[in-house]
Design a protein around this motif. Structure first.
Motif, PDB file in Angstrom:
ATOM      1  N   PHE A   1       0.831  -1.208   0.000  1.00  0.00           N
ATOM      2  CA  PHE A   1       0.000   0.000   0.000  1.00  0.00           C
ATOM      3  C   PHE A   1       0.865   1.258   0.000  1.00  0.00           C
ATOM      4  CE2 PHE A   1      -1.768   3.443   2.571  1.00  0.00           C
ATOM      5  CZ  PHE A   1      -2.889   3.758   1.824  1.00  0.00           C
ATOM      6  N   LYS A   2       1.858   1.283   0.842  1.00  0.00           N
ATOM      7  CA  LYS A   2       2.707   2.469   0.930  1.00  0.00           C
ATOM      8  C   LYS A   2       3.474   2.693  -0.364  1.00  0.00           C
ATOM      9  CE  LYS A   2       3.152   1.923   5.929  1.00  0.00           C
ATOM     10  NZ  LYS A   2       4.018   1.499   7.045  1.00  0.00           N
ATOM     11  N   ALA A   3       3.904   1.605  -1.018  1.00  0.00           N
ATOM     12  CA  ALA A   3       4.683   1.736  -2.245  1.00  0.00           C
ATOM     13  C   ALA A   3       3.853   2.336  -3.374  1.00  0.00           C
ATOM     14  CB  ALA A   3       5.241   0.372  -2.655  1.00  0.00           C
ATOM     15  N   VAL A   4       2.638   1.800  -3.610  1.00  0.00           N
ATOM     16  CA  VAL A   4       1.839   2.307  -4.734  1.00  0.00           C
ATOM     17  C   VAL A   4       1.420   3.753  -4.484  1.00  0.00           C
ATOM     18  CG1 VAL A   4       1.027   0.007  -5.368  1.00  0.00           C
ATOM     19  CG2 VAL A   4      -0.341   1.407  -3.826  1.00  0.00           C
ATOM     20  N   GLY A   5       1.290   4.125  -3.213  1.00  0.00           N
ATOM     21  CA  GLY A   5       0.920   5.505  -2.901  1.00  0.00           C
ATOM     22  C   GLY A   5       2.019   6.495  -3.210  1.00  0.00           C
ATOM     23  N   GLU A   6       3.256   6.035  -3.305  1.00  0.00           N
ATOM     24  CA  GLU A   6       4.390   6.930  -3.564  1.00  0.00           C
ATOM     25  C   GLU A   6       4.693   7.093  -5.044  1.00  0.00           C
ATOM     26  OE1 GLU A   6       7.834   6.094  -1.190  1.00  0.00           O
ATOM     27  OE2 GLU A   6       6.636   5.544   0.552  1.00  0.00           O
ATOM     28  N   LEU A   7       3.978   6.354  -5.889  1.00  0.00           N
ATOM     29  CA  LEU A   7       4.195   6.493  -7.331  1.00  0.00           C
ATOM     30  C   LEU A   7       3.552   7.782  -7.824  1.00  0.00           C
ATOM     31  CD1 LEU A   7       3.451   2.812  -8.407  1.00  0.00           C
ATOM     32  CD2 LEU A   7       5.699   3.900  -8.201  1.00  0.00           C
ATOM     33  N   GLU A   8       4.241   8.492  -8.704  1.00  0.00           N
ATOM     34  CA  GLU A   8       3.730   9.755  -9.229  1.00  0.00           C
ATOM     35  C   GLU A   8       2.988   9.492 -10.538  1.00  0.00           C
ATOM     36  OE1 GLU A   8       5.314  14.289 -10.207  1.00  0.00           O
ATOM     37  OE2 GLU A   8       6.743  12.691  -9.732  1.00  0.00           O
ATOM     38  N   ALA A   9       1.734   9.977 -10.594  1.00  0.00           N
ATOM     39  CA  ALA A   9       0.922   9.739 -11.785  1.00  0.00           C
ATOM     40  C   ALA A   9      -0.079  10.866 -11.960  1.00  0.00           C
ATOM     41  CB  ALA A   9       0.185   8.401 -11.676  1.00  0.00           C
TER      42      ALA A   9
ATOM     43  N   ALA B   1      -8.265   2.346   1.933  1.00  0.00           N
ATOM     44  CA  ALA B   1      -6.996   2.162   1.224  1.00  0.00           C
ATOM     45  C   ALA B   1      -7.160   2.453  -0.268  1.00  0.00           C
ATOM     46  CB  ALA B   1      -6.472   0.745   1.440  1.00  0.00           C
ATOM     47  N   GLN B   2      -8.263   1.988  -0.856  1.00  0.00           N
ATOM     48  CA  GLN B   2      -8.504   2.221  -2.286  1.00  0.00           C
ATOM     49  C   GLN B   2      -8.671   3.710  -2.572  1.00  0.00           C
ATOM     50  OE1 GLN B   2      -9.781  -0.257  -4.857  1.00  0.00           O
ATOM     51  NE2 GLN B   2      -9.750  -2.110  -3.634  1.00  0.00           N
ATOM     52  N   MET B   3      -9.503   4.376  -1.763  1.00  0.00           N
ATOM     53  CA  MET B   3      -9.755   5.793  -2.000  1.00  0.00           C
ATOM     54  C   MET B   3      -8.521   6.646  -1.714  1.00  0.00           C
ATOM     55  SD  MET B   3     -12.743   6.113  -3.241  1.00  0.00           S
ATOM     56  CE  MET B   3     -13.186   4.502  -3.894  1.00  0.00           C
ATOM     57  N   GLU B   4      -7.719   6.237  -0.744  1.00  0.00           N
ATOM     58  CA  GLU B   4      -6.493   6.985  -0.440  1.00  0.00           C
ATOM     59  C   GLU B   4      -5.514   6.886  -1.598  1.00  0.00           C
ATOM     60  OE1 GLU B   4      -3.788   9.311   1.846  1.00  0.00           O
ATOM     61  OE2 GLU B   4      -5.961   9.011   1.869  1.00  0.00           O
ATOM     62  N   PHE B   5      -5.469   5.737  -2.269  1.00  0.00           N
ATOM     63  CA  PHE B   5      -4.627   5.608  -3.465  1.00  0.00           C
ATOM     64  C   PHE B   5      -5.162   6.476  -4.590  1.00  0.00           C
ATOM     65  CE2 PHE B   5      -4.543   3.549  -7.661  1.00  0.00           C
ATOM     66  CZ  PHE B   5      -3.196   3.723  -7.970  1.00  0.00           C
ATOM     67  N   LEU B   6      -6.474   6.438  -4.807  1.00  0.00           N
ATOM     68  CA  LEU B   6      -7.066   7.143  -5.950  1.00  0.00           C
ATOM     69  C   LEU B   6      -7.052   8.659  -5.762  1.00  0.00           C
ATOM     70  CD1 LEU B   6     -10.136   4.811  -6.543  1.00  0.00           C
ATOM     71  CD2 LEU B   6      -8.098   4.984  -7.991  1.00  0.00           C
TER      72      LEU B   6
END
Length: 1008
Positions: A670-678, A698-703
């Protein structure tokens, strides 16, 4: 007596928290404390166990409710230690003991006012809650025998004045009901002075209108003689403030009379014996006050004619004027309840809990203030917990300004003549503190409707000066301000949506709608979760929006048009002109088992996109190579390991497939995908809430980072109220917040032409040796597991699941169990030996019989189990019988997975496909099967649903039969019941039966 928690082995089974009043001699004060007291079977208080504190009450099963917390905070504030710290001189180098501090008269005077005020709050709260109270309790007494009694009638004071030639003789009597008595005739202890509380012969009374210390002179004598020379001073200092409100008797004075009604007042008043608030109607005459409903027609008042001459005024009521006032009050919809109490319109004054009832009544009275004042009524400001409550009408106004990525909210609050920004209320709303202090020293009670309306804004918005700033993804919060999207969004002109020219597919209507939905979120720069049922084409819909993004990156000469460093994409404009294509740079993160499926879908539907498989030991570490591709595929674990590489690329898109993989907010993935820049983010999942609402966060925090606030806030405000209390209000609030970013369609909704799915449960009997083994193992498990003190402890949780897994294995086939014991923290292993290899399984034989029947009819079946070892038993049987099959577990490499899927779909001789539930539950299209066998129920019903969806999906032309095989009278039946209870919330929010199993209630349900 001890202040530390008692050893759990010695804790009495039945106890109560008893509040107590003790004496502090240096100050002459009475102060509060609390004790844990044992109770007998009848609930009577017996003996003191130990001191009650916030740290000790939990050991005895008592909950720290807001009311209990309030009392403990008052006890702490009135402790000798806190009082000593409060009144230390500012520059004192050495701490002065409290008894020495109180030798200073000024300090003692100020401290006494403070102590009495807080002590009165303490007594009021205890009386409100009707909790046990004692006076000067001792260690070894039967507590019930010294329990303070609550009054059954009101305490009424009587002031008696008799004029003599030397002065005035003054007496104070009381009456309780029909009984009138002198102070010295009872054991009377003034506990506080202002407001006054009295302890009278074992009963606690609040002293109306008078100070508590007024009784002191009359404890030893019946009357006070006030000489003529002291009359004016004594009366002005002690008497005149009270005589207007109390009943007095006078003789030997010059008498005059008056009927002058000066004003009509309304005052909040609590019912004397119930947790209800009403108002009293008071008539203020010159020198005297009458309550509506009093039978008394006349009251005696005292006035000075000279320094030593007092005149008695007989104040007579005016029935006509009072009736006019009552008529005006009735026209405003007030109604008399009982005695002198009137109900405020708009409620019953009977909200549960005295505090809530007070809040509700204050709000309704404030709303009526203007009407009441226009009708000639004055409102007395009520006191609550040492606060003078304002009754000024309140309102708010707003202005919302949209910026590129946020909204600025400019909200102004108006309370009477006071104006201030909404920002000043934010901390009060966050802390659930409804009292805001106004410049005049009174307190504005923030309306409950405001607390609810502004809750999301206060917790999720960010401060920007006096304004509140919301992220664009938080726009549903604007609904609380009564704003529609049209009010705040600068709407773009609607232009036709077009399918990308590189798309090689014909979309179904719902797929076209889904692609448009994703494209709209792209245009707005907002993340989106496509949560369609398994098998509805989430991959294809995602490819449409990726192709559209690819087209918009096509510019003459291969150059990007940029503004502020960001590509300007218009998915709803005209088709891109032909020209050079630049790489899209989309990163798709997914389980390893789905990579080949995505590659196949890209080749089939979007052959113009270039792909790179960034998995395995030979993957490139060169970002320049990765940036040349339209789509880069990688797994969740690889993304975590290669985060330093993937972080260097500014991705146009990051897409998560089977995004429930990031459900744990504490995980490295979770922490890794959140740090990707997009620039844009999409998540795809048929089960966006697999175990708990934390999955959704977790899903909404990523999105859309920050959209639902911090995880701690989300747990407190949503997870606990929804999962533990089934709170509909919190459900609705959460649904409003996530609805714009989560699109879910079921197969039944969008594909009515899909053949029906039939689910059946086949109950099987265990063989007699199998049943005896199961019952022996269950008994051993019950004896060990139900004695675990904390089932939720991580160590014990592992042990519990291991023991329950052992029972599940025996229900399948005794051959599955091993020598490993329960693993409980005591280290004791099970004494159940391995069964002999000859022991048979009733389920195994029944499944084979069912399979043989459908095999002979030409059907194909997917056969799922949670246990690979169990599937191995069937595999061995199939090989002995010469039946063809395919095989898929977590150890099968991707290339072989693809081969197995293709072989099962294409080869009519292969009628069985064995899969473990987790390995075969996602990403596979196996529409050649028309039967699905679930050999054992899984904790999570959605894992089973995913498995069944491998066959029942778009493209299926045959009816599908899903069969669950359940061993009767086993843990499998209990798991099935848990699934059914938890699936009742399937359409909204889901809790995991596996998590429920690791609770005291869950274990009892499974093992009895």
């Amino acid at each position: 007596m001890r202040d530390q928690p008692a050893d759990t082995a010695t804790i009495p089974q039945h106890t109560a928290i008893v509040y107590n009043i003790h004496r502090y001699l240096p100050g002459g004060w009475y102060l509060p404390d609390a004790w844990i007291v044992k109770t007998d079977q009848a609930g009577k208080l017996t003996f003191v166990v130990q001191r009650a504190t916030p740290d000790t009450i939990g050991s005895y099963g008592h909950e720290m409710t807001p009311a209990v917390s309030r009392l403990f905070s008052l006890i702490e504030a009135l402790s000798e230690k806190n009082l000593e710290e409060k009144y230390q001189p500012p520059k004192s180098r050495k701490k002065i003991p409290l008894d020495e501090l109180l030798q200073e008269e000024e300090i003692k005077k100020v401290a006494t006012v403070y102590v009495h005020r807080l002590m009165a709050n303490f007594l009021e709260k205890v009386v409100e809650e009707n909790w046990p109270l004692t006076f000067m309790v001792q260690k070894k007494v039967i507590v019930e025998e010294v329990r303070v009694q609550s009054p059954t009638v009101e305490l009424k004071p009587h002031l008696i004045f008799r004029r003599t030639k030397d002065g005035v003789r003054y007496r104070l009597n009381f009456s309780t009901g029909e009984d009138r008595w002198l102070v010295r005739e009872r054991h009377v202890v003034p506990l506080t002075n202002e407001p006054g509380w009295l302890f009278v012969s074992g009963t606690l009374y609040q002293l109306p209108e008078l100070n508590g210390y007024w009784v002191k002179p009359f404890i030893q004598k019946d009357e006070i003689i006030v000489p003529n020379r002291m009359l004016r001073t004594y009366f002005q200092k002690f008497i005149l403030k009270a005589v207007e409100k109390s009943e007095i008797e006078a003789e030997g004075f010059y008498v005059t009379s008056t009927r002058k009604l000066e004003n009509c007042r309304l005052a909040l008043s609590k019912h004397p014996f119930k947790n209800k608030w009403f108002v009293q109607l008071k008539f203020q005459y010159m020198g005297a006050m009458f309550l509506w409903g009093d039978r008394q027609e006349m009251r005696t008042a005292l006035h000075f004619e000279s320094e030593s001459e007092i005149r008695v005024m007989q104040v007579k009521r005016s029935p006509d004027l009072e009736k006019q006032a009552v008529d005006r009050l009735k026209k405003l919809r007030f109604s008399n309840v009982e005695g002198t109490l009137w109900r405020v319109p708009g409620g019953e004054g009977e909200t549960a809990g005295s505090q809530d009832a007070f809040y509700e009544t204050v709000e309704r009275l404030s709303a009526l203030r203007n009407e009441l004042e226009a009708a000639g009524f004055q409102l007395e400001l009520p006191d609550f917990e040492d606060k003078k409550i304002s009754l000024l009408p309140a309102s708010w106004s707003q202005e919302v300004v949209q910026e590129n990525d946020w909204f600025d909210l400019r909200i102004k609050i108006t309370v009477g003549q006071f104006e201030f920004p909404f920002a000043r209320l934010i901390h009060h709303i966050r802390d659930n503190d409804r009292f805001y202090e106004l410049p005049d020293g009174t307190y504005f009670l923030i309306p409950l409707e405001w607390m609810a309306r502004f809750h999301g804004l206060a917790h999720l918005g960010k401060m920007s000066g006096d304004n509140l700033r919301l992220a664009k993804s938080q726009r549903p919060l604007l609904e609380s301000l009564g704003l529609a999207e049209a009010d705040v969004f600068s709407q773009k002109a609607e232009t036709p949506f077009h399918l990308p020219k590189l798309l090689n597919a014909t979309l179904r209507p719902y797929q076209l709608a889904g692609a448009k939905w994703l494209a709209r979120h792209h245009e707005e720069g907002l993340g989106a979760c496509l949560a369609d049922d398994m098998g509805l084409g989430k991959t294809l819909q995602t490819l449409v929006v990726l192709l559209l993004a690819k087209e918009r990156l096509t510019v003459d000469g291969g150059r990007l048009t940029v503004d502020g460093g960001q590509p300007q994409l218009d998915l709803f404009g005209e088709k891109a002109e032909s020209g050079n294509f630049v790489p899209l740079k989309a990163l798709v993160i997914l389980p390893a088992s789905l990579v080949f499926n995505w590659e196949r879908e890209v080749k089939k539907f979007a052959p113009g996109l270039t792909t790179c498989n960034h998995t395995g030991p030979n993957r490139t570490k060169d970002t320049r190579l990765l940036e040349r591709y339209d789509i880069v595929f990688t797994t969740y674990q690889t993304a975590r390991r290669d985060l330093d590489i993937l972080q260097k690329i500014k991705w146009e898109y990051v897409v998560l497939d089977e995004s429930q993989y990031i459900k744990n907010p504490q995980s490295g993935v979770f922490k890794a995908v959140g740090e990707l820049e997009a620039n844009h983010r999409i998540s795809l999942s048929g089960t966006p809430i697999e175990n708990s609402l934390s999955d959704l966060w977790a899903q909404m925090e990523f999105l859309n980072p920050g959209m639902l606030g911090s995880f701690n806030y989300f747990k407190k405000h949503f997870i606990r109220p929804i999962e533990k209390q089934d709170n509909d209000i919190q459900k609705d609030e959460l649904r409003r917040l996530v609805e714009p970013y989560l699109l879910r369609r079921t197969k039944e909704e969008v594909a009515p032409d899909l053949p029906p799915l039939t689910e059946a449960i086949v109950y099987v009997e265990m063989t007699e040796p199998q049943r005896k083994l199961y019952e022996k193992e269950k008994s051993a498990a019950r004896n060990k597991l139900l004695n675990i003190s904390d089932p939720g402890n991580p160590t014990n949780r592992v042990a519990i699941l291991a023991a329950l897994t052992r029972l599940r294995q025996i229900a399948n086939h005794p051959l599955l169990i091993s020598d490993v014991g329960f693993g409980i923290s005591d280290g004791v292993e099970s004494d159940i030996p391995n069964p002999t290899s000859e022991m048979e399984s009733g389920k195994f034989e029944d499944v084979l019989a069912y399979w043989d029947k459908i095999r002979r009819s030409g059907h194909k079946a997917l056969i799922f189990s949670s246990f690979e070892k169990y599937l191995q038993l069937y595999r061995h049987h199939f090989e002995q019988e010469g039946h063809a099959y395919t095989w898929l577990t977590g150890d099968v490499p991707p290339a072989q997975r693809k081969k197995a899927v293709d072989q099962f779909n294409a080869d009519k001789n292969v009628q069985a496909f064995f899969m473990t539930t987790k390995a075969g539950g996602v990403g596979l299209n196996l529409t050649a099967a028309d039967y699905v066998f679930v050999l054992d129920p899984w904790w999570n019903p959605f894992a089973e649903s995913q498995a069944i969806a491998r066959a029942h999906r778009i493209g299926q032309t045959k009816k599908v039969m899903a069969v669950k095989f359940i061993a009767r009278d086993s843990i499998e039946e209990k798991i099935l019941q848990m699934q059914e209870r938890k699936s009742a919330l399937a359409g909204e929010f889901v809790a995991s039966p596996e998590k429920v199993a690791c609770t005291r209630e869950g274990l009892e349900a499974l093992l009895w």
